[in-house]
Design an enzyme around this catalytic site. Structure first.
Site, mmCIF file in Angstrom:
data_model
loop_
_atom_site.group_PDB
_atom_site.id
_atom_site.type_symbol
_atom_site.label_atom_id
_atom_site.label_comp_id
_atom_site.label_asym_id
_atom_site.label_seq_id
_atom_site.Cartn_x
_atom_site.Cartn_y
_atom_site.Cartn_z
ATOM 1 N N GLU A 13 6.380 1.128 -0.491
ATOM 2 C CA GLU A 13 7.277 0.396 -1.411
ATOM 3 C C GLU A 13 8.697 0.323 -0.852
ATOM 4 O O GLU A 13 9.373 -0.694 -0.989
ATOM 5 C CB GLU A 13 7.248 1.079 -2.786
ATOM 6 C CG GLU A 13 5.915 0.850 -3.498
ATOM 7 C CD GLU A 13 5.693 1.764 -4.687
ATOM 8 O OE1 GLU A 13 5.952 2.979 -4.562
ATOM 9 O OE2 GLU A 13 5.263 1.278 -5.747
ATOM 10 N N GLY A 26 5.270 5.328 -2.262
ATOM 11 C CA GLY A 26 6.700 5.003 -2.247
ATOM 12 C C GLY A 26 7.199 4.637 -0.858
ATOM 13 O O GLY A 26 8.171 3.896 -0.727
ATOM 14 N N ALA A 33 6.350 9.096 -2.617
ATOM 15 C CA ALA A 33 7.203 9.938 -3.457
ATOM 16 C C ALA A 33 6.702 11.370 -3.331
ATOM 17 O O ALA A 33 5.540 11.606 -2.985
ATOM 18 C CB ALA A 33 7.144 9.448 -4.894
ATOM 19 N N GLU A 90 -1.768 5.882 -4.637
ATOM 20 C CA GLU A 90 -1.487 6.598 -5.885
ATOM 21 C C GLU A 90 -2.726 6.774 -6.752
ATOM 22 O O GLU A 90 -2.876 7.766 -7.462
ATOM 23 C CB GLU A 90 -0.403 5.844 -6.694
ATOM 24 C CG GLU A 90 0.997 5.880 -6.086
ATOM 25 C CD GLU A 90 1.265 4.730 -5.127
ATOM 26 O OE1 GLU A 90 0.305 4.080 -4.664
ATOM 27 O OE2 GLU A 90 2.450 4.485 -4.834
#
Ligand code: CAA
Length: 259
Positions: free
Chosen positions: A113, A110, A67, A133
């Site tokens: 993911e 992300g 992200a 993260e």
């Protein structure tokens, strides 16, 4: 299908659509606009009858490095709650057609993911997977603790999530995260090869089978078996079932039309 941060080719090969994440300077960091575009593209491709399989890729250096940290840095919890970015991710998960992630380079946070939200992963030898993260004071939020644990088991997932360490494509394959690892020069071709194989099958049976495999992640065994049975019966409502069985009996190749 014109978007700013992704490139979409609905006819990359026969029945196969390609989506390329296209923020190369930012290593394809997944900002809100990119994710929204991805959701819209997938929804449009889901509606196109000629598309039977979708490939999502990045570039050789990065599938996606997570992200967008710069976009998130100044946000507080209530901002995130209001933005509700993971609703977009939920929509991506609901895509009916099979999605293959063709991953080279970084698939982090992300990015990892997103690859796991796809149905299968073809990795290049240079692919690196990770949920880093923790190193920036947060934790995965788009399925990392759940999908990774289901894919590679508690011990492996715990170590990756708690240390943020990256794993190589080879390790990812050993752990069961990816379907296969191939040289960097051919990872996209390999994904296309797999997509072509899937595109030859009945699109109705493929849709119902994808739904059923995914159900195994979301339900207990009894509920999953019941769901599978209903979908199995449903395939017998299709012309493709008649064609498939007829072709077997007549010793010829079936031609599936999606009816
Ligand atoms: N968000 C925003 N920008 C990012 C980014 C990210 N996730 N990852 C890389 N970039 C940007 C860098 O800031 C840099 O931009 P500038 O040139 O403007 O400085 C550019 O991409 C190139 O990156 P680096 O110079 O850092 O490249 P590198 O080769 O030295 O390192 C890397 C590569 C190891 C992937 C490193 O960029 C990195 O650690 N990125 C962050 C990875 C990460 O923490 N991802 C998780 C994000 S949070 C998340 O994903 C939450 C969730 O669950 C949804």
């Amino acid at each position: 299908m014109n978007f700013e941060l992704i490139l979409v080719n609905p006819a990359y090969a026969a029945h196969i659509a390609l989506i390329q994440l296209n923020r190369p300077k930012e290593l394809n960091a997944l900002n809100l606009q990119l994710m929204l575009e991805l959701k819209q593209a997938l929804s449009q491709l889901d509606d196109l009858e000629e598309v039977r399989c979708i490939i999502i890729t990045g570039n050789q250096q990065a599938f996606a490095a997570g992200a967008d940290i710069k976009q998130m840095e100044s946000k507080n919890a209530i901002d995130l709650l209001k933005i509700d970015q993971f609703e977009t991710w939920d929509q991506i998960r609901k895509t009916k057609k099979p999605i293959i992630a063709a991953v080279s380079g970084f698939a982090l946070g992300g990015g990892c993911e997103l690859a796991m939200t796809c149905d299968m992963i073809i990795a290049s030898e240079s692919a690196k997977f990770g949920q880093p993260e923790i190193k920036i004071g947060i934790m995965p939020g788009a399925g990392g603790t759940q999908r990774l644990t289901r894919a590679i088991g508690k011990a492996n997932a715990m170590e990756m999530v708690l240390t943020g360490k990256f794993i190589s494509a080879e390790e990812a394959q050993r752990m069961g995260l990816v379907n296969r690892v191939v040289p960097e020069e051919i990872y996209l071709d390999e994904a296309v090869k797999l997509a072509k194989e899937i595109a030859l099958m009945s699109p109705i049976a493929i849709r119902l089978a994808k739904e059923s495999v995914n159900k195994a992640f979301e339900s207990g065994l009894q509920e999953g078996l019941y769901f599978e049975r209903k979908n199995f019966y449903m395939t017998f409502a299709s012309e493709d079932q008649k064609e498939g069985m007829n072709a077997f009996v007549e010793k010829r190749k079936p031609i599936f039309t999606g009816k």
